[in-house]
Scaffold this motif. Structure first.
Motif, PDB file in Angstrom:
ATOM      1  N   GLN A   1       0.828  -1.204   0.000  1.00  0.00           N
ATOM      2  CA  GLN A   1       0.000   0.000   0.000  1.00  0.00           C
ATOM      3  C   GLN A   1       0.870   1.265   0.000  1.00  0.00           C
ATOM      4  O   GLN A   1       0.569   2.251  -0.684  1.00  0.00           O
ATOM      5  CB  GLN A   1      -0.911   0.004   1.233  1.00  0.00           C
ATOM      6  N   LEU A   2       2.009   1.210   0.771  1.00  0.00           N
ATOM      7  CA  LEU A   2       2.907   2.356   0.826  1.00  0.00           C
ATOM      8  C   LEU A   2       3.529   2.636  -0.541  1.00  0.00           C
ATOM      9  O   LEU A   2       3.581   3.777  -1.008  1.00  0.00           O
ATOM     10  CB  LEU A   2       3.995   2.101   1.861  1.00  0.00           C
TER      11      LEU A   2
ATOM     12  N   ARG B   1       3.789   5.519  -5.755  1.00  0.00           N
ATOM     13  CA  ARG B   1       3.695   5.529  -7.223  1.00  0.00           C
ATOM     14  C   ARG B   1       2.619   6.486  -7.692  1.00  0.00           C
ATOM     15  O   ARG B   1       2.791   7.201  -8.688  1.00  0.00           O
ATOM     16  CB  ARG B   1       3.418   4.115  -7.740  1.00  0.00           C
ATOM     17  N   LYS B   2       1.497   6.514  -6.989  1.00  0.00           N
ATOM     18  CA  LYS B   2       0.423   7.431  -7.368  1.00  0.00           C
ATOM     19  C   LYS B   2       0.855   8.883  -7.184  1.00  0.00           C
ATOM     20  O   LYS B   2       0.566   9.748  -8.029  1.00  0.00           O
ATOM     21  CB  LYS B   2      -0.826   7.145  -6.536  1.00  0.00           C
ATOM     22  N   ALA B   3       1.574   9.151  -6.087  1.00  0.00           N
ATOM     23  CA  ALA B   3       2.048  10.519  -5.845  1.00  0.00           C
ATOM     24  C   ALA B   3       3.071  10.926  -6.908  1.00  0.00           C
ATOM     25  O   ALA B   3       3.044  12.058  -7.425  1.00  0.00           O
ATOM     26  CB  ALA B   3       2.666  10.620  -4.458  1.00  0.00           C
ATOM     27  N   PHE B   4       3.983   9.966  -7.250  1.00  0.00           N
ATOM     28  CA  PHE B   4       4.976  10.268  -8.288  1.00  0.00           C
ATOM     29  C   PHE B   4       4.298  10.493  -9.637  1.00  0.00           C
ATOM     30  O   PHE B   4       4.675  11.387 -10.404  1.00  0.00           O
ATOM     31  CB  PHE B   4       5.976   9.115  -8.389  1.00  0.00           C
TER      32      PHE B   4
END
Length: 293
Positions: free
Chosen positions: A9-10, A15-18
């Motif tokens: 999850q982390l 990855r979503k933030a990047f």
């Protein structure tokens, strides 16, 4: 399981933030490029507006800004572009057809492909030196329209070959195999099936190549294109083109000539827009015709 799930999850959140960061970065880069382009176009249009009139389009160049025009440069650009297309397009398309449809795989073909790709990246001034040595001096064409057109033909030839090859590779092999299965010869397959289907891609590559050629200055300066000449009446007449006229005017110290250069830039962009629009219309025509078949 809890630790593995938490780690996953982390990483997923990172990855979503990047991904969101990169999307924002690319969006800002696009907006920055558009803003710079719009600022340049507005600046050129504002400087050009007082000089754009019928007299500017139909008069000869002059040392007096109020009497200066670009008629010889417009005629010279049309002459050079027409001849460049007549020289480079048949040679480039024919070469691409041979390399894609007839040539056999091997070291010789790979060598040619590598050299064509390298030639597409050679600086344009090198083609100008080549044109000066071969067409102007060895063939004795002088600083004529034909010498300039043949030099620009060499410049865009690798680009036409590569774009045509890409268009031919985009045609499904099943189309060729089906035609061969019905007894068609290779030439019939190429002329009746492959080329009509690849025409939109070929035309797009040709127009983009000629759009690059119409903005070139360095190779034409090398072959001796002048800044103040009469409009050419034959392929052996001296000539000038719009980029060279713009270059000459921007080198003048008077502010009036900067306005004239901006007006000539607007005319050159209109010509480029017309060429790109014709490419889009031709591509849509062939795509519609292929869809109708």
């Amino acid at each position: 399981m809890t630790d593995a799930s938490g780690t996953f999850q982390l990483r997923r959140d990172r990855r979503k933030a990047f991904g969101a960061f990169m999307a924002g970065f690319f969006f800002l880069a696009t907006v920055f490029g558009l803003l710079v382009l719009i600022a340049l176009l507005v600046d050129v249009a504002v400087q050009a507006a007082p000089w754009l009139n019928v007299e500017f389009l139909t008069q000869m160049p002059s040392r007096l800004p109020e009497r200066a025009g670009i008629w010889p440069a417009i005629v010279g650009s049309l002459w050079v572009m027409g001849l460049t297309g007549l020289i480079a397009v048949p040679l480039g398309v024919a070469s691409a057809i041979y390399l894609e449809e007839y040539a056999t795989e091997g070291w010789f073909l790979q060598t040619i492909q590598v050299n064509i790709a390298n030639l597409a990246g050679v600086p344009s001034v090198i083609y100008g030196i080549l044109g000066l040595a071969i067409f102007v001096r060895f063939v004795a064409l002088g600083s004529s329209v034909m010498a300039g057109a043949m030099t620009l033909g060499l410049l865009v030839l690798p680009i036409i070959i590569i774009s045509t090859q890409e268009a031919l590779r985009g045609i499904p092999s099943g189309m060729r195999e089906a035609a061969f299965a019905l007894g068609a010869t290779r030439s019939q397959v190429i002329w009746s099936h492959v080329l009509p289907s690849a025409a939109p891609g070929i035309l797009t590559g040709v127009i983009l190549s000629l759009s690059r050629a119409i903005g070139e200055t360095a190779p034409l300066i090398m072959v001796g294109a002048a800044g103040m000449v009469m409009a050419p009446n034959s392929v052996l007449d001296p000539f000038t083109v719009l980029p060279i006229q713009i270059f000459n005017w921007t080198a003048r110290p008077q502010d009036e000539f900067r306005g004239l250069a901006a007006a000539a830039i607007v005319v050159l962009m209109i010509l480029l827009f017309a060429m790109n629009l014709s490419a889009i219309l031709l591509r849509n025509y062939f795509e519609g015709k292929r869809a109708g078949d």
